[in-house]
Structures are given as C-alpha cells and as structure tokens.
Motif scaffolding. Structure first.
Motif, PDB file in Angstrom:
ATOM      1  N   ILE A  96       0.788  -0.731  -0.008  1.00 13.05           N
ATOM      2  CA  ILE A  96      -0.213  -0.447  -0.063  1.00 13.05           C
ATOM      3  C   ILE A  96       0.944   1.064   0.147  1.00 13.05           C
ATOM      4  CG2 ILE A  96      -1.988   1.464   1.130  1.00 13.05           C
ATOM      5  CD1 ILE A  96      -2.625  -1.563   2.671  1.00 13.05           C
ATOM      6  N   GLY A  97       1.982   1.419   0.582  1.00  8.88           N
ATOM      7  CA  GLY A  97       2.686   2.962   1.043  1.00  8.88           C
ATOM      8  C   GLY A  97       3.022   2.762  -0.220  1.00  8.88           C
ATOM      9  N   LEU A  98       3.760   1.301  -1.479  1.00  7.54           N
ATOM     10  CA  LEU A  98       4.792   1.894  -2.280  1.00  7.54           C
ATOM     11  C   LEU A  98       3.604   2.440  -3.809  1.00  7.54           C
ATOM     12  CD1 LEU A  98       6.990  -1.601  -2.695  1.00  7.54           C
ATOM     13  CD2 LEU A  98       7.752   1.176  -2.606  1.00  7.54           C
ATOM     14  N   GLY A  99       2.446   1.618  -3.039  1.00  8.68           N
ATOM     15  CA  GLY A  99       1.674   2.004  -4.475  1.00  8.68           C
ATOM     16  C   GLY A  99       0.929   3.374  -3.567  1.00  8.68           C
ATOM     17  N   SER A 100       1.071   3.982  -2.842  1.00  3.75           N
ATOM     18  CA  SER A 100       0.652   5.058  -3.061  1.00  3.75           C
ATOM     19  C   SER A 100       1.321   6.428  -3.415  1.00  3.75           C
ATOM     20  CB  SER A 100       0.144   5.768  -0.933  1.00  3.75           C
ATOM     21  OG  SER A 100      -0.445   4.910  -0.955  1.00  3.75           O
ATOM     22  N   ILE A 101       3.071   5.836  -2.944  1.00  4.77           N
ATOM     23  CA  ILE A 101       3.398   6.842  -3.197  1.00  4.77           C
ATOM     24  C   ILE A 101       3.564   6.866  -4.691  1.00  4.77           C
ATOM     25  CG2 ILE A 101       6.387   7.061  -3.558  1.00  4.77           C
ATOM     26  CD1 ILE A 101       6.520   5.450  -0.981  1.00  4.77           C
ATOM     27  N   ASP A 102       3.509   6.026  -5.581  1.00  2.83           N
ATOM     28  CA  ASP A 102       3.090   5.391  -7.424  1.00  2.83           C
ATOM     29  C   ASP A 102       2.209   6.642  -7.426  1.00  2.83           C
ATOM     30  OD1 ASP A 102       4.490   4.323  -9.067  1.00  2.83           O
ATOM     31  OD2 ASP A 102       3.094   2.396  -9.069  1.00  2.83           O
ATOM     32  N   CYS A 103       1.471   7.344  -7.051  1.00  6.82           N
ATOM     33  CA  CYS A 103      -0.286   8.341  -6.917  1.00  6.82           C
ATOM     34  C   CYS A 103       0.915   9.055  -6.702  1.00  6.82           C
ATOM     35  CB  CYS A 103      -1.210   7.587  -6.331  1.00  6.82           C
ATOM     36  SG  CYS A 103      -1.925   5.848  -6.609  1.00  6.82           S
ATOM     37  N   PHE A 104       1.628  10.108  -5.928  1.00  2.00           N
ATOM     38  CA  PHE A 104       1.733  10.951  -6.024  1.00  2.00           C
ATOM     39  C   PHE A 104       2.544  11.445  -6.517  1.00  2.00           C
ATOM     40  CE2 PHE A 104      -0.244  10.602  -1.390  1.00  2.00           C
ATOM     41  CZ  PHE A 104      -1.182  11.144  -1.692  1.00  2.00           C
ATOM     42  N   ILE A 105       3.427  10.301  -7.451  1.00  4.62           N
ATOM     43  CA  ILE A 105       5.062  10.549  -7.808  1.00  4.62           C
ATOM     44  C   ILE A 105       4.845  10.815  -9.768  1.00  4.62           C
ATOM     45  CG2 ILE A 105       6.695   9.338  -9.736  1.00  4.62           C
ATOM     46  CD1 ILE A 105       7.960   7.870  -7.502  1.00  4.62           C
ATOM     47  N   LEU A 196      -6.948  10.018   1.107  1.00  2.00           N
ATOM     48  CA  LEU A 196      -6.151  10.772   0.938  1.00  2.00           C
ATOM     49  C   LEU A 196      -4.905   9.874  -0.264  1.00  2.00           C
ATOM     50  CD1 LEU A 196      -3.719  12.456   1.909  1.00  2.00           C
ATOM     51  CD2 LEU A 196      -3.185  10.777   3.354  1.00  2.00           C
ATOM     52  N   ALA A 197      -4.493   9.088  -0.263  1.00  2.00           N
ATOM     53  CA  ALA A 197      -4.080   7.791  -1.266  1.00  2.00           C
ATOM     54  C   ALA A 197      -4.198   8.246  -2.613  1.00  2.00           C
ATOM     55  CB  ALA A 197      -3.085   6.666  -0.811  1.00  2.00           C
ATOM     56  N   ILE A 198      -5.677   8.365  -3.084  1.00  2.00           N
ATOM     57  CA  ILE A 198      -5.928   7.591  -4.781  1.00  2.00           C
ATOM     58  C   ILE A 198      -6.550   9.289  -4.885  1.00  2.00           C
ATOM     59  CG2 ILE A 198      -7.000   6.622  -6.117  1.00  2.00           C
ATOM     60  CD1 ILE A 198      -7.150   4.039  -3.894  1.00  2.00           C
ATOM     61  N   ALA A 199      -7.433  10.059  -4.200  1.00  2.00           N
ATOM     62  CA  ALA A 199      -8.348  11.178  -4.609  1.00  2.00           C
ATOM     63  C   ALA A 199      -7.721  12.181  -4.963  1.00  2.00           C
ATOM     64  CB  ALA A 199      -9.702  10.887  -3.720  1.00  2.00           C
ATOM     65  N   VAL A 200      -6.715  12.686  -3.584  1.00  2.00           N
ATOM     66  CA  VAL A 200      -6.317  14.199  -3.767  1.00  2.00           C
ATOM     67  C   VAL A 200      -5.659  13.895  -4.925  1.00  2.00           C
ATOM     68  CG1 VAL A 200      -4.179  15.172  -2.414  1.00  2.00           C
ATOM     69  CG2 VAL A 200      -6.635  14.405  -1.296  1.00  2.00           C
ATOM     70  N   PRO A 201      -4.390  12.856  -5.130  1.00  2.00           N
ATOM     71  CA  PRO A 201      -3.470  13.049  -6.426  1.00  2.00           C
ATOM     72  C   PRO A 201      -4.466  12.901  -7.698  1.00  2.00           C
ATOM     73  CG  PRO A 201      -3.135  10.514  -4.729  1.00  2.00           C
ATOM     74  CD  PRO A 201      -3.279  11.698  -4.269  1.00  2.00           C
ATOM     75  N   PHE A 202      -5.556  12.052  -7.361  1.00  2.00           N
ATOM     76  CA  PHE A 202      -6.063  12.144  -8.855  1.00  2.00           C
ATOM     77  C   PHE A 202      -6.674  13.731  -8.999  1.00  2.00           C
ATOM     78  CE2 PHE A 202      -9.526  11.889 -10.849  1.00  2.00           C
ATOM     79  CZ  PHE A 202      -9.086  11.198 -12.491  1.00  2.00           C
ATOM     80  N   PHE A 203      -7.076  14.041  -8.250  1.00  2.00           N
ATOM     81  CA  PHE A 203      -7.351  16.151  -8.238  1.00  2.00           C
ATOM     82  C   PHE A 203      -6.495  17.024  -8.663  1.00  2.00           C
ATOM     83  CE2 PHE A 203      -7.649  19.818  -5.696  1.00  2.00           C
ATOM     84  CZ  PHE A 203      -9.190  20.798  -6.974  1.00  2.00           C
ATOM     85  N   ALA A 210      -6.852  20.413 -17.288  1.00  2.00           N
ATOM     86  CA  ALA A 210      -7.336  21.404 -16.660  1.00  2.00           C
ATOM     87  C   ALA A 210      -6.609  22.423 -17.821  1.00  2.00           C
ATOM     88  CB  ALA A 210      -7.964  21.199 -15.934  1.00  2.00           C
ATOM     89  N   PHE A 211      -6.429  23.057 -16.745  1.00  2.00           N
ATOM     90  CA  PHE A 211      -4.727  24.382 -17.257  1.00  2.00           C
ATOM     91  C   PHE A 211      -3.919  23.736 -18.402  1.00  2.00           C
ATOM     92  CE2 PHE A 211      -5.561  24.738 -12.850  1.00  2.00           C
ATOM     93  CZ  PHE A 211      -5.930  26.557 -12.763  1.00  2.00           C
ATOM     94  N   ILE A 212      -3.668  22.494 -18.780  1.00  2.00           N
ATOM     95  CA  ILE A 212      -2.718  22.028 -20.199  1.00  2.00           C
ATOM     96  C   ILE A 212      -3.594  21.779 -20.806  1.00  2.00           C
ATOM     97  CG2 ILE A 212      -1.328  20.120 -21.096  1.00  2.00           C
ATOM     98  CD1 ILE A 212      -0.771  19.544 -18.485  1.00  2.00           C
ATOM     99  N   VAL A 213      -4.653  21.511 -21.037  1.00  2.00           N
ATOM    100  CA  VAL A 213      -5.766  21.927 -22.298  1.00  2.00           C
ATOM    101  C   VAL A 213      -6.169  23.222 -22.836  1.00  2.00           C
ATOM    102  CG1 VAL A 213      -8.376  21.010 -22.878  1.00  2.00           C
ATOM    103  CG2 VAL A 213      -6.919  19.214 -21.486  1.00  2.00           C
ATOM    104  N   ALA A 214      -6.275  23.647 -21.640  1.00  2.00           N
ATOM    105  CA  ALA A 214      -7.126  25.479 -22.049  1.00  2.00           C
ATOM    106  C   ALA A 214      -5.863  25.512 -22.956  1.00  2.00           C
ATOM    107  CB  ALA A 214      -6.940  25.979 -20.895  1.00  2.00           C
ATOM    108  N   ALA A 215      -4.221  26.036 -22.036  1.00  2.00           N
ATOM    109  CA  ALA A 215      -3.060  26.339 -22.749  1.00  2.00           C
ATOM    110  C   ALA A 215      -2.945  25.712 -24.396  1.00  2.00           C
ATOM    111  CB  ALA A 215      -1.800  25.745 -21.802  1.00  2.00           C
TER     112      ALA A 215
END
Length: 295
Positions: A96-105, A196-203, A210-215
C-alpha cells in the motif's frame, strides 16, 4: 498464526500456466524498469526534472512488484499457500505504501507537464533539482506513513476464526472481509486513507490537465497541438488505468465487494501498470533509446 490464500486455481495444469505467465510478465517488468533506470542515469542529457521523476517511478515500480509477485510465484506449487501474520502485515504495509507513493509521483509528473506547457519560459527556474527532490520526498512521506497507520489500524481489529484470504496476497479489501466487527466506522477509516492516497493526487492531476488543455487550445499552431498532446497522452493513459482500478477497489462501498473482481483488478495494477510504464514512457522515446542505440 498464519493466513491461507484461497484464490489459486485447483487444477495442476492451471498452476503451470499461471506460473509461467506471471513469471514471464515479472521478468519483463524487472528487465524493462531496470534498463530504463540505467539508461536515465547513464546519459547526462536525461538529467532533467521529468526523467528524474521517471527514474523514481521505475524504482518504485520494481519494489512494488517485488513485494507481491515473488511470493505469488513461490506459493503456486506449494500445498499450503500460507503467509505468517507478521509477513502479511509487512506485505500489506509496503504494498500500500509503495502504491501510494506511485500515485503522488504521477501527480508530481503532471505538475511538471503543466509547467512545461503552460509556463515554458519559466520551466528551468521553477522545476529545479531542489524542487524535484522535495516533491519526491513529499511523495514518500505523504504516501507511506498514512499507509502504515492504516495497516496498524486494520490489524488492531478483531478477526474471525476463518483465516482464509480470497486473494493471491494480503490486500486491504480481502483482509477486511475477515473482520468480525466490520462496522461503518472501520470502513470509513479505510475510505479516508484511500481518499488521501488516491483521490487527492488524482484531483491534482486533473487540475494540472485542465490548465494544460486550456493552454493547448490557445496555441495557434497545429504542430504545437500535436506536440503537447503527444507529450501528455502517454502519461494520461497510465494514470487512468492505475487510478480507475484503485478507485474501484478502495473507494467503493464494502457491499459491492466481489472476490473475483478484486483479484482481476489487483492483477491489472500489480502486473499491468508496471509492465506498461517502461513501454509507454521511454521505449517509444528517442531520447532514452539513444544510450542503448550507441551500445
């Protein structure tokens, strides 16, 4: 005190096929990720923020798969497919720890794409080595320590007498099924950690895109459109694959739990994503092919 894994096929022929298939995929995962780490560190032209994150991602993927796949292979031909209580705690904590680190990277990489496309002139000033190291360390701290707290909470709860896990390894949903006191409070605690591990980095990723598409749509040149979309498209594919499987497993209500679905989805992000990352990110990239092409 041991847990028994119940998801392995009972047919001997399926044992052989599953062992050979998982072993082949694992060999490709290790080989692909290690080769790309070596390529990034051996070429000074790749000492850039994005390749720093890629190197970190490949290193995490190697450890992530190593926490689960060798144990699956070792258990395939064992009569008693078991793991000790301490082994199960350790496996779940690191998985779980390494998977969460993956998401934040992934989130840190999305921020790098955002700066590169939306603020190209300031990119060298913003994405410094110091910032990259800080983002990588923050990914480790934010991803790993809440996971340790979650695992400590899960294994502090009372378990029933049945110690059979309907899975190939110690993951949160199947282990939670063994609890005698499976209350709404326990599910809520697991949901908060998963958020915390999934929804926050996905947001954070969706905000960056969203900013990239607008640009991108503000760029007049068709060549600029193609460059921007080709730069981010591969990253977006891996992100959607990783997050869709994880969100379905860890953010869905416990009433929708299905052992077969859980086993299939866990194999996707345990074997599929680490296998696709080297292919999508770098083997199609001429900058990374360069060091190997000169050998």
């Amino acid at each position: 005190m041991e847990f028994a894994f119940l998801a392995y096929p009972s047919c001997p022929e399926l044992h052989v096929l599953s062992f050979l298939g998982v072993r082949l995929i694992y060999a490709l995962i290790i080989t692909g990720n290690i080769l790309n780490v070596v390529a990034i560190h051996s070429d000074a032209h790749l000492y850039t923020p994005m390749y720093y994150f890629l190197g970190s991602l490949f290193g995490v993927e190697i450890c992530y798969s190593a926490m689960v796949v060798p144990h699956i292979l070792a258990n395939t031909f064992q009569t008693q497919k078991t793991i000790t209580l301490l082994g199960c705690i350790t496996q779940m904590a690191f998985f779980i720890g390494l998977g969460s680190i993956d998401c934040f990277i992934f989130a840190a990489m999305a921020y790098g794409w955002y700066v590169a496309i939306c603020h190209p002139l300031q990119y060298p000033l913003i994405m410094t080595l110091t910032l990259c190291v800080c983002l990588a360390m923050a990914s480790v701290v934010i991803g790993f320590f809440p996971s340790l707290q979650l695992v400590a909470f899960i294994f502090s709860l009372p378990f029933c007498h049945a110690w059979g896990i309907e899975h190939f390894f110690c993951d949160v949903p199947p282990v939670m099924q063994l609890m005698c006191a499976n209350s709404h409070t326990h599910e809520q605690s697991v949901g908060e950690a998963a958020t915390l591990a999934i929804a926050v980095p996905f947001f954070l990723i969706t905000t960056s895109y969203a900013f990239i598409v607008a640009a991108v749509f503000s760029i007049q040149s068709a060549v600029g459109h193609c460059w921007a979309f080709s730069t981010c498209f591969s990253h977006l594919i891996v992100v959607l694959l990783q997050y869709s499987c994880c969100a379905f497993m860890y953010l869905c209500p416990n009433l929708s739990y299905s052992a077969e679905q859980d086993q299939l989805l866990s194999l996707v992000y345990t074997l599929g994503t680490p296998l696709l990352n080297p292919l999508i990110y770098t083997l199609r990239n001429s900058e990374v092919k360069g060091p190997w092409g000169e050998c």
